[in-house]
Design a protein around this motif. Structure first.
Motif, PDB file in Angstrom:
ATOM      1  N   UNK A  67       0.708  -1.051  -0.130  1.00 20.61           N
ATOM      2  CA  UNK A  67      -0.076   0.030  -0.063  1.00 20.61           C
ATOM      3  C   UNK A  67       0.868   1.291   0.091  1.00 20.61           C
ATOM      4  N   UNK A  69       2.285   2.480   2.545  1.00 18.23           N
ATOM      5  CA  UNK A  69       1.520   3.399   3.572  1.00 18.23           C
ATOM      6  C   UNK A  69       2.151   2.842   4.908  1.00 18.23           C
ATOM      7  N   UNK A  83       3.422  14.347  18.164  1.00 16.02           N
ATOM      8  CA  UNK A  83       3.713  15.603  17.258  1.00 16.02           C
ATOM      9  C   UNK A  83       4.965  15.476  16.530  1.00 16.02           C
ATOM     10  N   UNK A  87       5.754  14.203  12.746  1.00 11.51           N
ATOM     11  CA  UNK A  87       6.849  15.013  11.945  1.00 11.51           C
ATOM     12  C   UNK A  87       8.003  14.436  11.400  1.00 11.51           C
ATOM     13  N   UNK A  90       7.208  11.474   8.984  1.00 14.50           N
ATOM     14  CA  UNK A  90       6.563  12.201   7.645  1.00 14.50           C
ATOM     15  C   UNK A  90       7.840  12.458   6.800  1.00 14.50           C
ATOM     16  N   UNK A  94       8.104  10.930   3.087  1.00 18.65           N
ATOM     17  CA  UNK A  94       7.879  12.005   1.984  1.00 18.65           C
ATOM     18  C   UNK A  94       8.726  11.708   0.758  1.00 18.65           C
ATOM     19  N   UNK A  98       5.545   7.555   0.346  1.00 15.21           N
ATOM     20  CA  UNK A  98       4.856   6.977   1.158  1.00 15.21           C
ATOM     21  C   UNK A  98       3.910   7.709   1.866  1.00 15.21           C
ATOM     22  N   UNK A  99       2.893   7.320   2.492  1.00 20.51           N
ATOM     23  CA  UNK A  99       1.785   7.835   3.071  1.00 20.51           C
ATOM     24  C   UNK A  99       2.054   7.347   4.579  1.00 20.51           C
ATOM     25  N   UNK A 100       1.407   8.012   5.569  1.00 18.09           N
ATOM     26  CA  UNK A 100       1.304   7.742   6.846  1.00 18.09           C
ATOM     27  C   UNK A 100      -0.022   7.755   7.404  1.00 18.09           C
TER      28      UNK A 100
ATOM     29  N   UNK B  58      -9.165  -2.932   1.082  1.00 20.55           N
ATOM     30  CA  UNK B  58      -8.728  -2.475  -0.219  1.00 20.55           C
ATOM     31  C   UNK B  58      -9.341  -2.992  -1.225  1.00 20.55           C
ATOM     32  N   UNK B  77       1.045  20.705  10.369  1.00 19.55           N
ATOM     33  CA  UNK B  77       0.601  19.486  11.063  1.00 19.55           C
ATOM     34  C   UNK B  77       1.001  19.803  12.506  1.00 19.55           C
ATOM     35  N   UNK B  78       1.924  20.523  12.726  1.00 15.24           N
ATOM     36  CA  UNK B  78       2.593  20.210  14.085  1.00 15.24           C
ATOM     37  C   UNK B  78       1.977  21.449  14.923  1.00 15.24           C
ATOM     38  N   UNK B  83      -3.431  19.801  16.080  1.00 20.13           N
ATOM     39  CA  UNK B  83      -3.691  18.770  16.912  1.00 20.13           C
ATOM     40  C   UNK B  83      -5.259  18.592  17.429  1.00 20.13           C
ATOM     41  N   UNK B 101      -6.966  10.283   7.692  1.00 24.57           N
ATOM     42  CA  UNK B 101      -5.324  10.621   7.251  1.00 24.57           C
ATOM     43  C   UNK B 101      -4.888  11.880   6.906  1.00 24.57           C
ATOM     44  N   UNK B 102      -3.975  12.602   7.625  1.00 27.96           N
ATOM     45  CA  UNK B 102      -3.767  14.049   7.671  1.00 27.96           C
ATOM     46  C   UNK B 102      -2.735  14.262   6.884  1.00 27.96           C
ATOM     47  N   UNK B 103      -2.936  15.518   6.154  1.00 26.24           N
ATOM     48  CA  UNK B 103      -1.978  16.189   5.321  1.00 26.24           C
ATOM     49  C   UNK B 103      -1.531  17.505   5.779  1.00 26.24           C
ATOM     50  N   UNK B 111       3.219  21.843  -2.833  1.00 29.93           N
ATOM     51  CA  UNK B 111       3.065  20.711  -1.663  1.00 29.93           C
ATOM     52  C   UNK B 111       1.402  20.312  -1.311  1.00 29.93           C
ATOM     53  N   UNK B 118      -2.663  13.360  -3.990  1.00 33.65           N
ATOM     54  CA  UNK B 118      -2.488  12.005  -3.748  1.00 33.65           C
ATOM     55  C   UNK B 118      -3.539  11.073  -2.827  1.00 33.65           C
ATOM     56  N   UNK B 122      -7.593   7.875  -2.109  1.00 33.93           N
ATOM     57  CA  UNK B 122      -7.584   6.808  -0.892  1.00 33.93           C
ATOM     58  C   UNK B 122      -8.617   7.379   0.058  1.00 33.93           C
TER      59      UNK B 122
END
Lengths: 342, 342
Positions: A67, A69, A83, A87, A90, A94, A98-100, B58, B77-78, B83, B101-103, B111, B118, B122
């Motif tokens: 995946x 991920x 946090x 980070x 991530x 990056x 890949x994703x997280x 999936x 994100x930080x 949060x 899922x967080x971006x 970015x 991306x 999903x």
DNA sequence: CTGAAAGCGCTTACAG
DNA sequence: CTGAAAGCGCTTACAG
């Protein structure tokens, strides 16, 4: 403009390029094992580009079983420490594309097991922070866990790939430091969830106190939030006639809550009470008396952990991978009484 | 014990229960449109249970087009504010069995667009915080975005479903409050990334200052971290002969950095300089002089936002959904000079 | 160098 | 009430 929601597929490209979907797939994946006529390659690439083709990751995942991920499991999603971990992870992920996806344990066993199992199908592996007991249960109890697991942190599980953070030395240094600063009634403040008798900080605290001939004393409180720590410490202070003169806190969130409680009580820091936390999160540096803390090597931990995970994913039969890192005490104003003290 | 990594499939259950995979699928999904003999149902359920069957998400996603995941896009994100958002969203999603899922935008247009695209494949939809400009570019520029988007925050895009936070009132209140406390040289401190001339806080600041006959002054700094704010403010102070007597900060991270800078300078808060932040994050309450701030209604914002998203996913043709919420000033010690002041 | 075919694990009309 | 079949969008032996 194409209809929103309907994406191009391999077949769209194949049709337009007059080749089979298999060929398109091979071109796009740059498979080296089968050479492709450069004319074909160029044509396919150009068309894919023009059509703004993006592969359907879901379909890819279904057929390849990968995946791209990784799951990150932290004790508390809202902890500043978590946090920092997110980070760092991530940042490593990056460049790989890949994703997280992050999951919080929230201190609950069933929650953890349930949450992680849900992740099982959607990630190629997971990185878990601490909670050795839960990680062990996850991988060793039937039905086990179907994806690679890397356990990191001061409370990692060594039965799988791991990056262990040695906290005993830093904790002992913290207590010794408080003693050097003249503290004699030093209390260890710890949320219930982290108050195991064999936890590294606690052991180091107890043995260092014992070695100095001092009586250990614990304040264990239920809710591991800043507020929980603040209220618990105020309650503790209310029922004692005398305050401690040194405080070692299990983590920075606790330290910050206790810091606030001390200010509520009009106590001077560090003159009346010296304070040390643990984690090394940013927020400890911004109060009036910056808080001493044990700095976790978060960046290295994540870097190594993700490295282990990648390798394990690529080579499932690799021998067990392990690394040891050290967290060290960072002394700041909250515990520095004498001038010139290092 | 089954082999780790090899999960049961529908076919395993079908074989054992002597029915077709279709029937198993229908039982497990509890499809009401086709009644199933309760004997069959029970048998299938029992076997699925015994085998510890977990559907392959999936595969489900590939065929249904639904992933039961939502993407959350935050500026940074930080940020503690992010949060808070993640936690609230997580809380709404949990009971539905949905994932998140967080971006992070990280202030970068490419970015953002890249990261969000991306996500496109999903997730079933995304919730984006602020950055009206980017959201607009995402959905309005070809090729658009194939999944529902809900825009939330004080800088939301109203061209899609949105939950708008009205910040102008709170910001005006903040500046008025500083003026009432006797401040005359009030500076607005804002990271570059948020320093648009038409941003709500800035507009409110400028018009409130103008109405009071006071000269507006901005400190714009490049890096929107606590540290960035601290260093920028110290530099600003160094090149001026006189400090401001009131500071309105774009967000709490900035406020905390500036707070620390003021302490570095030995300035008293609020006696010498009064300070107000914005966001309402927890950490503002734990410094010696708790920081006044404009409290964002994070919980309601996320609740409404996720609600809008769910409805949009279920009914794509719904008319535009929108809601307005208000953020209000919370006065604390960092800006309260007179006793008895509300 | 390239294609036809099978298959990843599901769901869902369509029949019966 | 239940099954056979097609198909979601890909990848990958297997042939040629």
């Amino acid at each position: 403009m194409r209809q929103a929601g309907s994406r191009r597929t391999l077949h769209d490209i194949a049709r337009e390029a007059q080749v089979s979907p298999a060929t398109v797939s091979r071109v796009l994946n740059g498979r080296l094992d089968s050479r492709i006529a450069s004319a074909t390659r160029d044509r396919v690439l150009r068309i894919a580009e023009r059509l703004g083709y993006e592969p359907n990751r879901i379909a890819q995942a279904l057929v390849t079983g990968r995946t791209h991920m990784v799951g990150v499991v932290v004790p508390y999603r809202w902890y500043p420490f978590a946090t920092d971990v997110m980070d760092c992870v991530q940042q490593r992920l990056e460049p790989l594309g890949w994703g997280m996806v992050v999951e919080g344990t929230e201190g609950d066993r069933e929650w953890f097991l349930h949450g992680v199992r849900r992740l099982e199908g959607q990630v190629d592996g997971i990185l878990t922070v601490d909670r050795c007991d839960l990680v062990q249960a996850l991988v060793d109890d039937p039905p086990g866990f179907g994806k690679p697991v890397v356990s990191v942190g001061s409370d990692c599980y060594r039965g799988v790939d791991h990056v262990s953070i040695e906290l005993g030395r830093g904790a002992a240094d913290a207590v010794s430091h408080l003693i050097e600063q003249g503290c004699r009634r030093i209390v260890y403040v710890v949320p219930q969830i982290s108050a195991h008798p064999h936890e590294a900080r606690r052991l180091a605290y107890e043995s260092t106190m014992a070695a100095a001939g001092l009586e250990p004393e614990l304040v264990v409180f239920p809710k591991g939030t800043r507020r929980g720590a603040r209220e618990a410490f105020l309650a503790h202070a209310a029922e004692r006639r005398r305050l401690p003169d040194g405080l070692f806190c299990c983590n920075d969130v606790t330290a910050l809550g206790v810091y606030r409680a001390l200010r509520d009580l009009g106590v001077r820091i560090p003159e009346d009470v010296a304070l040390v936390g643990c984690d090394g999160t940013d927020e400890t540096q911004y109060v009036d008396r910056p808080i001493s803390t044990i700095v976790m090597p978060v960046a290295q931990m994540c870097e190594q952990g993700i490295g282990f995970l990648q390798r394990r994913i690529d080579q499932p039969d690799l021998p067990l991978q392990g690394a040891e890192l050290t967290a060290s005490l960072c002394i700041r104003e909250s515990s520095r009484r004498q001038v010139g003290d290092s």
